[in-house]
Design an enzyme around this catalytic site. Structure first.
Site, short mmCIF file in Angstrom:
data_model
loop_
_atom_site.label_atom_id
_atom_site.label_comp_id
_atom_site.label_asym_id
_atom_site.label_seq_id
_atom_site.Cartn_x
_atom_site.Cartn_y
_atom_site.Cartn_z
CG LEU A 34 58.60 73.25 -33.33
CD1 LEU A 34 58.68 71.76 -33.70
CD2 LEU A 34 57.16 73.57 -32.89
CE1 TYR A 141 56.76 91.37 -25.69
CE2 TYR A 141 55.43 92.39 -23.98
CZ TYR A 141 55.53 91.65 -25.14
OH TYR A 141 54.39 91.19 -25.76
CG LEU A 190 48.65 86.45 -11.76
CD1 LEU A 190 49.57 86.27 -10.57
CD2 LEU A 190 47.84 87.74 -11.62
N1 UDP Z 1 52.57 88.62 -11.11
C1 UDP Z 1 52.72 88.25 -9.79
N2 UDP Z 1 53.26 87.02 -9.51
C2 UDP Z 1 53.67 86.16 -10.48
C3 UDP Z 1 53.49 86.54 -11.85
C4 UDP Z 1 52.95 87.78 -12.13
O1 UDP Z 1 52.40 89.00 -8.88
O2 UDP Z 1 54.18 85.07 -10.16
C5 UDP Z 1 51.98 89.93 -11.42
C6 UDP Z 1 52.87 90.82 -12.26
O3 UDP Z 1 53.76 91.54 -11.44
C7 UDP Z 1 51.83 91.69 -12.97
C8 UDP Z 1 50.63 90.75 -13.14
O4 UDP Z 1 50.83 89.70 -12.20
O5 UDP Z 1 51.44 92.75 -12.13
C9 UDP Z 1 50.52 90.15 -14.52
O6 UDP Z 1 51.78 89.60 -14.86
P1 UDP Z 1 52.02 88.65 -16.10
O7 UDP Z 1 53.46 88.23 -16.07
O8 UDP Z 1 50.98 87.58 -16.10
O9 UDP Z 1 51.71 89.57 -17.37
P2 UDP Z 1 52.33 91.00 -17.83
O10 UDP Z 1 51.48 92.04 -17.20
O11 UDP Z 1 53.77 91.04 -17.41
O12 UDP Z 1 52.18 90.95 -19.32
#
Ligand code: UDP
Length: 325
Positions: A34, A141, A190
């Site tokens: 949790l 990661y 995002l």
């Molecule tokens: N992203 C963005 N603004 C945010 C969060 C994410 O522009 O506040 C972009 C990020 O750089 C990536 C895409 O959205 O290109 C997806 O990011 P997310 O963190 O959702 O997933 P990831 O691809 O890292 O697993």
């Protein structure tokens, strides 16, 4: 009937899978510390609060129940944070996961379904990405997940553990029935951040990078609904139950959407204007990640039901409104 252990079943994807398994007549036990999960999301089956970092907690769990399979969702998954705090990622995603594998060995549990990621590929040299694409992660990661894929292969060869590694592309959406969804704190993904901006909970959405080599300069991602990810886990479990071989499968819809396209789709779904602020690139982000999931379709019989971006965002929006009013 034996149990399925759902490690991290109080989290975003684990809770969705746990619900589906219970709906399909499986008995489950959720094991979760949790730290990021929510007890109320693990509403079906048994629940045991425990920490993968503590082998005694695992021993207690494997002593109390008999398991025929383990599903492992309890990992950290924020790319940016893995760059700024890699120790947290190696500790949990690698060291603690090895504790889980060792507990399985001691208890003689042979079947494992593992949440892997598109981040194992790194910057793609061709797209869509098939499972045979070179593995060259560009952030900690992705490296932690690749290490675990390799460890599972070695454990498989030496100790007979059968595994399915599911390489998720961008998990998104929420349970179509509205029982579970994304509740990260802090949120970094995002779609939920875009919805926060739509709801006026944030001033704007910050777009990380607008000079990538993509049609509109922002990153392309393959968004896949958590309900479809859950189906893939069920299919993978059935494969292992039938004595199928270990395997690695991509899970995505095969279509990339840019950050700006996601924002536009969210404006359409929510009917609200979403203010955008352009910002520098985020460390560790490849420009394009789009899956070929033909192997999962062919071998597992996976058929995503909610491939449309607007459906994914609509389900996420309904969940968002339910949680935050
Ligand atoms: N992203 C963005 N603004 C945010 C969060 C994410 O522009 O506040 C972009 C990020 O750089 C990536 C895409 O959205 O290109 C997806 O990011 P997310 O963190 O959702 O997933 P990831 O691809 O890292 O697993």
């Amino acid at each position: 009937m034996k149990n399925t252990l759902v490690v991290g079943g109080a989290g975003y994807i684990g809770s969705q899978v746990n619900n589906l398994l219970n709906e399909r007549g499986y008995k489950t036990v959720v094991f979760d510390n949790l730290s990021t999960g929510h007890r109320r999301l693990a509403s079906r089956g048994g629940f045991l609060k425990g920490d993968l970092g503590d082998p005694a907690d695992l021993a207690r769990c494997f002593k109390k129940y008999r398991f025929s399979a383990v599903m492992h969702f309890a990992a950290f998954a924020a790319v940016g944070e893995s760059v700024s705090d890699p120790a947290k990622y190696y500790r949990n995603n690698v060291a603690n996961t090895l504790n889980l594998l060792d507990a399985m060995r001691s208890a003689g549990v042979k079947n494992l379904i593992f949440s892997s990621t598109a981040a194992v590929y790194g910057e793609p040299i061709k797209t869509p990405i098939g499972e045979d694409h070179p593995l060259s992660p560009v952030n900690p990661y992705g490296r932690t997940k690749l290490m675990m894929e390799r460890a599972m292969a070695d454990y498989g060869a030496a100790y007979g553990i059968q595994y399915v590694a599911l390489r998720y592309f961008n998990a998104a959406g929420a349970d179509p029935q509205g029982e579970t969804g994304e509740l990260h704190n802090p949120e970094t993904h995002l779609i939920p951040l875009v919805l926060d901006a739509a709801a006026g909970r944030r001033e704007c959405i910050t777009v990380f990078g607008s000079s990538y080599k993509t049609p509109d300069g922002t990153c392309l991602r393959d968004y896949v609904h958590t309900a479809d990810l859950a189906q893939a886990h069920l299919l993978a479990l059935r494969r292992l139950e039938r004595g199928g071989e270990s395997g690695v499968f991509n899970l995505g819809n095969g279509k990339g959407f840019s950050v700006l396209e996601v924002i536009k789709a969210a404006e359409k779904v929510t009917g609200r204007k979403i203010p955008v602020k352009l910002a520098p690139r985020r460390a560790g982000d490849p420009a394009i990640l789009v899956a070929s999931s033909s192997l999962a379709r062919r071998v597992l019989g996976w058929k995503p039901e909610y491939a449309a971006l607007e459906t994914i965002i609509d389900h996420a929006w309904r969940w968002h409104k339910k949680q935050r009013g």
